[in-house]
Scaffold this motif. Structure first.
Motif, PDB file in Angstrom:
ATOM      1  N   UNK A  78       0.730  -1.326   0.205  1.00  0.00           N
ATOM      2  CA  UNK A  78       0.025   0.106  -0.063  1.00  0.00           C
ATOM      3  C   UNK A  78       0.974   1.297  -0.021  1.00  0.00           C
ATOM      4  N   UNK A  79       0.246   2.308  -0.889  1.00  0.00           N
ATOM      5  CA  UNK A  79       1.052   3.469  -0.798  1.00  0.00           C
ATOM      6  C   UNK A  79       0.072   4.547  -0.433  1.00  0.00           C
ATOM      7  N   UNK A  80       0.252   5.706   0.274  1.00  0.00           N
ATOM      8  CA  UNK A  80      -0.575   6.685   0.318  1.00  0.00           C
ATOM      9  C   UNK A  80      -0.161   7.996  -0.338  1.00  0.00           C
ATOM     10  N   UNK A  81      -1.069   8.641  -1.032  1.00  0.00           N
ATOM     11  CA  UNK A  81      -0.744   9.747  -1.730  1.00  0.00           C
ATOM     12  C   UNK A  81      -2.014  10.792  -1.738  1.00  0.00           C
ATOM     13  N   UNK A  82      -1.682  12.013  -2.089  1.00  0.00           N
ATOM     14  CA  UNK A  82      -2.554  13.186  -2.218  1.00  0.00           C
ATOM     15  C   UNK A  82      -3.411  12.864  -3.571  1.00  0.00           C
ATOM     16  N   UNK A  98       7.647   3.188  -4.542  1.00  0.00           N
ATOM     17  CA  UNK A  98       7.387   1.656  -4.593  1.00  0.00           C
ATOM     18  C   UNK A  98       8.352   0.961  -3.775  1.00  0.00           C
ATOM     19  N   UNK A  99       9.746   0.962  -3.796  1.00  0.00           N
ATOM     20  CA  UNK A  99      10.872   0.354  -3.353  1.00  0.00           C
ATOM     21  C   UNK A  99      10.599   0.706  -1.528  1.00  0.00           C
ATOM     22  N   UNK A 100      10.398   1.941  -1.218  1.00  0.00           N
ATOM     23  CA  UNK A 100      10.334   2.250   0.022  1.00  0.00           C
ATOM     24  C   UNK A 100       9.114   1.648   0.869  1.00  0.00           C
ATOM     25  N   UNK A 101       7.746   1.481   0.111  1.00  0.00           N
ATOM     26  CA  UNK A 101       6.647   0.850   0.466  1.00  0.00           C
ATOM     27  C   UNK A 101       6.784  -0.874   0.646  1.00  0.00           C
ATOM     28  N   UNK A 102       7.355  -1.048  -0.446  1.00  0.00           N
ATOM     29  CA  UNK A 102       7.843  -2.708  -0.037  1.00  0.00           C
ATOM     30  C   UNK A 102       8.497  -3.080   1.058  1.00  0.00           C
ATOM     31  N   UNK A 103       9.682  -2.056   1.176  1.00  0.00           N
ATOM     32  CA  UNK A 103      10.472  -2.128   2.487  1.00  0.00           C
ATOM     33  C   UNK A 103       9.870  -2.176   3.723  1.00  0.00           C
ATOM     34  N   UNK A 104       9.051  -0.720   3.754  1.00  0.00           N
ATOM     35  CA  UNK A 104       8.255  -0.644   5.057  1.00  0.00           C
ATOM     36  C   UNK A 104       7.251  -1.581   5.256  1.00  0.00           C
ATOM     37  N   UNK A 105       6.865  -2.552   4.286  1.00  0.00           N
ATOM     38  CA  UNK A 105       5.730  -3.612   4.726  1.00  0.00           C
ATOM     39  C   UNK A 105       6.637  -4.973   5.078  1.00  0.00           C
ATOM     40  N   UNK A 138      11.316 -12.381 -13.399  1.00  0.00           N
ATOM     41  CA  UNK A 138      10.695 -11.006 -13.383  1.00  0.00           C
ATOM     42  C   UNK A 138       9.432 -11.077 -12.252  1.00  0.00           C
ATOM     43  N   UNK A 139       9.418 -10.362 -11.130  1.00  0.00           N
ATOM     44  CA  UNK A 139       8.249 -10.493 -10.261  1.00  0.00           C
ATOM     45  C   UNK A 139       7.293  -9.314 -10.651  1.00  0.00           C
ATOM     46  N   UNK A 140       5.962  -9.675 -10.567  1.00  0.00           N
ATOM     47  CA  UNK A 140       4.824  -8.880 -10.736  1.00  0.00           C
ATOM     48  C   UNK A 140       4.238  -8.975  -9.466  1.00  0.00           C
ATOM     49  N   UNK A 141       3.851  -7.773  -8.914  1.00  0.00           N
ATOM     50  CA  UNK A 141       3.099  -7.565  -7.796  1.00  0.00           C
ATOM     51  C   UNK A 141       2.163  -6.477  -7.799  1.00  0.00           C
ATOM     52  N   UNK A 142       1.316  -6.135  -6.884  1.00  0.00           N
ATOM     53  CA  UNK A 142       0.244  -5.243  -7.080  1.00  0.00           C
ATOM     54  C   UNK A 142       0.652  -4.119  -5.887  1.00  0.00           C
ATOM     55  N   UNK A 143       0.488  -2.763  -6.138  1.00  0.00           N
ATOM     56  CA  UNK A 143       0.498  -1.827  -5.422  1.00  0.00           C
ATOM     57  C   UNK A 143      -0.661  -0.856  -5.308  1.00  0.00           C
ATOM     58  N   UNK A 144      -1.300  -0.698  -4.198  1.00  0.00           N
ATOM     59  CA  UNK A 144      -2.619  -0.419  -3.720  1.00  0.00           C
ATOM     60  C   UNK A 144      -2.330   1.141  -3.497  1.00  0.00           C
ATOM     61  N   UNK A 145      -3.039   2.044  -4.294  1.00  0.00           N
ATOM     62  CA  UNK A 145      -2.543   3.570  -4.024  1.00  0.00           C
ATOM     63  C   UNK A 145      -3.893   3.897  -3.198  1.00  0.00           C
ATOM     64  N   UNK A 146      -3.947   4.586  -2.249  1.00  0.00           N
ATOM     65  CA  UNK A 146      -5.043   5.209  -1.483  1.00  0.00           C
ATOM     66  C   UNK A 146      -4.663   6.763  -1.100  1.00  0.00           C
ATOM     67  N   UNK A 147      -5.805   7.374  -0.511  1.00  0.00           N
ATOM     68  CA  UNK A 147      -5.710   8.631  -0.123  1.00  0.00           C
ATOM     69  C   UNK A 147      -4.839   8.810   0.918  1.00  0.00           C
ATOM     70  N   UNK A 148      -3.957   9.766   1.059  1.00  0.00           N
ATOM     71  CA  UNK A 148      -3.245  10.064   2.164  1.00  0.00           C
ATOM     72  C   UNK A 148      -4.159  10.985   3.171  1.00  0.00           C
ATOM     73  N   UNK A 149      -4.101  10.637   4.379  1.00  0.00           N
ATOM     74  CA  UNK A 149      -4.808  11.244   5.469  1.00  0.00           C
ATOM     75  C   UNK A 149      -4.203  12.473   6.084  1.00  0.00           C
TER      76      UNK A 149
END
Length: 149
Positions: A78-82, A98-105, A138-149
Protein backbone atom coordinates in the motif's frame (compact mmCIF):
# COMPACT_ATOMS: atom_id res chain seq x y z
CA UNK A 1 33.16 4.97 -29.70
CA UNK A 2 34.30 2.84 -26.78
CA UNK A 3 32.53 3.47 -23.44
CA UNK A 4 32.22 2.03 -19.95
CA UNK A 5 28.68 1.85 -18.56
CA UNK A 6 28.20 3.33 -15.09
CA UNK A 7 24.52 2.37 -14.81
CA UNK A 8 22.30 -0.32 -16.28
CA UNK A 9 20.92 0.56 -19.72
CA UNK A 10 18.06 -1.51 -21.14
CA UNK A 11 19.06 -3.66 -24.11
CA UNK A 12 22.68 -2.51 -23.84
CA UNK A 13 24.41 -3.72 -20.69
CA UNK A 14 25.12 -3.48 -16.99
CA UNK A 15 27.45 -1.24 -14.97
CA UNK A 16 31.10 -1.96 -15.64
CA UNK A 17 30.57 -3.33 -19.14
CA UNK A 18 32.97 -2.02 -21.77
CA UNK A 19 31.11 -1.56 -25.06
CA UNK A 20 31.55 -0.21 -28.55
CA UNK A 21 28.61 2.06 -29.50
CA UNK A 22 27.87 4.47 -32.33
CA UNK A 23 29.50 7.86 -31.82
CA UNK A 24 26.25 9.85 -31.75
CA UNK A 25 24.55 7.53 -29.25
CA UNK A 26 27.50 7.70 -26.90
CA UNK A 27 28.24 11.40 -27.26
CA UNK A 28 24.63 12.69 -27.34
CA UNK A 29 22.85 10.34 -24.94
CA UNK A 30 24.96 8.02 -22.79
CA UNK A 31 27.65 10.48 -21.70
CA UNK A 32 25.41 13.53 -20.98
CA UNK A 33 22.90 11.40 -19.05
CA UNK A 34 25.70 10.02 -16.86
CA UNK A 35 24.97 6.46 -17.98
CA UNK A 36 28.52 5.92 -19.24
CA UNK A 37 32.03 7.34 -19.23
CA UNK A 38 34.44 7.45 -22.11
CA UNK A 39 36.93 4.61 -22.25
CA UNK A 40 40.53 5.40 -21.33
CA UNK A 41 43.25 3.34 -19.71
CA UNK A 42 42.62 5.19 -16.44
CA UNK A 43 38.87 4.64 -16.65
CA UNK A 44 39.49 0.94 -17.35
CA UNK A 45 40.85 0.68 -13.80
CA UNK A 46 37.49 1.93 -12.44
CA UNK A 47 35.72 -1.07 -13.97
CA UNK A 48 36.75 -3.24 -11.02
CA UNK A 49 35.19 -0.78 -8.55
CA UNK A 50 31.99 -0.49 -10.59
CA UNK A 51 31.65 -4.28 -10.86
CA UNK A 52 32.28 -4.74 -7.13
CA UNK A 53 29.48 -2.26 -6.32
CA UNK A 54 27.18 -4.03 -8.79
CA UNK A 55 27.90 -7.42 -7.19
CA UNK A 56 26.95 -6.08 -3.75
CA UNK A 57 23.52 -4.96 -5.07
CA UNK A 58 22.83 -7.91 -7.31
CA UNK A 59 20.73 -10.95 -6.60
CA UNK A 60 23.06 -13.87 -5.86
CA UNK A 61 21.62 -16.52 -8.18
CA UNK A 62 18.48 -17.85 -9.83
CA UNK A 63 17.29 -19.62 -6.67
CA UNK A 64 17.66 -16.44 -4.62
CA UNK A 65 15.77 -14.48 -7.30
CA UNK A 66 12.90 -17.00 -7.15
CA UNK A 67 12.77 -16.66 -3.34
CA UNK A 68 12.51 -12.87 -3.64
CA UNK A 69 9.87 -13.25 -6.36
CA UNK A 70 7.75 -15.49 -4.12
CA UNK A 71 8.07 -13.02 -1.23
CA UNK A 72 7.07 -10.08 -3.45
CA UNK A 73 4.13 -11.76 -5.15
CA UNK A 74 2.63 -13.11 -1.92
CA UNK A 75 1.27 -9.75 -0.80
CA UNK A 76 -0.11 -6.38 -1.90
CA UNK A 77 1.76 -3.22 -0.95
CA UNK A 78 0.00 0.00 0.00
CA UNK A 79 0.98 3.57 -0.75
CA UNK A 80 -0.65 6.79 0.43
CA UNK A 81 -0.75 9.77 -1.91
CA UNK A 82 -2.59 13.06 -2.16
CA UNK A 83 -5.34 13.04 -4.73
CA UNK A 84 -7.82 15.48 -6.20
CA UNK A 85 -11.34 15.04 -7.51
CA UNK A 86 -11.96 11.83 -9.43
CA UNK A 87 -9.05 9.99 -7.78
CA UNK A 88 -6.36 11.69 -9.84
CA UNK A 89 -3.04 12.08 -7.99
CA UNK A 90 -1.10 15.30 -7.56
CA UNK A 91 2.00 14.08 -9.38
CA UNK A 92 2.74 10.39 -9.78
CA UNK A 93 4.11 7.43 -7.85
CA UNK A 94 7.81 6.87 -8.50
CA UNK A 95 9.90 3.71 -8.45
CA UNK A 96 11.67 4.95 -5.31
CA UNK A 97 8.34 5.29 -3.50
CA UNK A 98 7.40 1.74 -4.50
CA UNK A 99 10.72 0.40 -3.19
CA UNK A 100 10.18 2.27 0.09
CA UNK A 101 6.64 0.85 0.42
CA UNK A 102 7.91 -2.72 -0.12
CA UNK A 103 10.66 -2.20 2.44
CA UNK A 104 8.24 -0.63 4.99
CA UNK A 105 5.86 -3.59 4.60
CA UNK A 106 8.66 -5.99 5.52
CA UNK A 107 9.39 -7.10 1.97
CA UNK A 108 12.80 -7.56 0.39
CA UNK A 109 15.09 -4.63 -0.33
CA UNK A 110 14.93 -3.77 -4.05
CA UNK A 111 16.95 -1.61 -6.39
CA UNK A 112 14.74 1.19 -7.71
CA UNK A 113 16.43 0.99 -11.12
CA UNK A 114 15.05 -2.52 -11.58
CA UNK A 115 11.42 -1.45 -11.07
CA UNK A 116 9.61 -1.32 -14.41
CA UNK A 117 6.53 0.89 -14.65
CA UNK A 118 4.76 0.38 -17.99
CA UNK A 119 2.58 3.45 -17.40
CA UNK A 120 3.01 6.18 -14.81
CA UNK A 121 0.88 5.64 -11.72
CA UNK A 122 -1.28 8.77 -11.58
CA UNK A 123 -4.56 7.51 -10.12
CA UNK A 124 -5.90 5.83 -7.00
CA UNK A 125 -6.49 2.08 -7.05
CA UNK A 126 -4.58 -1.12 -7.75
CA UNK A 127 -1.65 -1.06 -10.18
CA UNK A 128 0.59 -3.87 -11.45
CA UNK A 129 4.34 -3.34 -11.04
CA UNK A 130 7.19 -5.45 -12.45
CA UNK A 131 10.65 -5.86 -10.98
CA UNK A 132 13.43 -7.49 -12.99
CA UNK A 133 15.28 -9.47 -10.32
CA UNK A 134 17.46 -11.60 -12.59
CA UNK A 135 17.82 -11.92 -16.37
CA UNK A 136 15.46 -14.91 -16.18
CA UNK A 137 13.17 -13.81 -13.31
CA UNK A 138 10.65 -10.97 -13.31
CA UNK A 139 8.32 -10.49 -10.34
CA UNK A 140 4.86 -8.94 -10.75
CA UNK A 141 3.02 -7.58 -7.75
CA UNK A 142 0.20 -5.19 -6.92
CA UNK A 143 0.56 -1.73 -5.43
CA UNK A 144 -2.61 -0.26 -3.91
CA UNK A 145 -2.63 3.54 -3.99
CA UNK A 146 -4.96 5.13 -1.43
CA UNK A 147 -5.71 8.68 -0.31
CA UNK A 148 -3.27 10.11 2.23
CA UNK A 149 -4.93 11.39 5.38
Amino acid sequence: MKIILTQEVSNLGAPGDVLEVKDGYGRNYLLPQGLAIGWTKGAEKQVVTIKRARAAREVRDLGHANEIKAALESRTYGLAARAGNGGRLFGSITAAEIVDAVKAAGGPILDRRRVELKNAIKALGDHQVQVKLHPEVTAKFTVKVAVAK
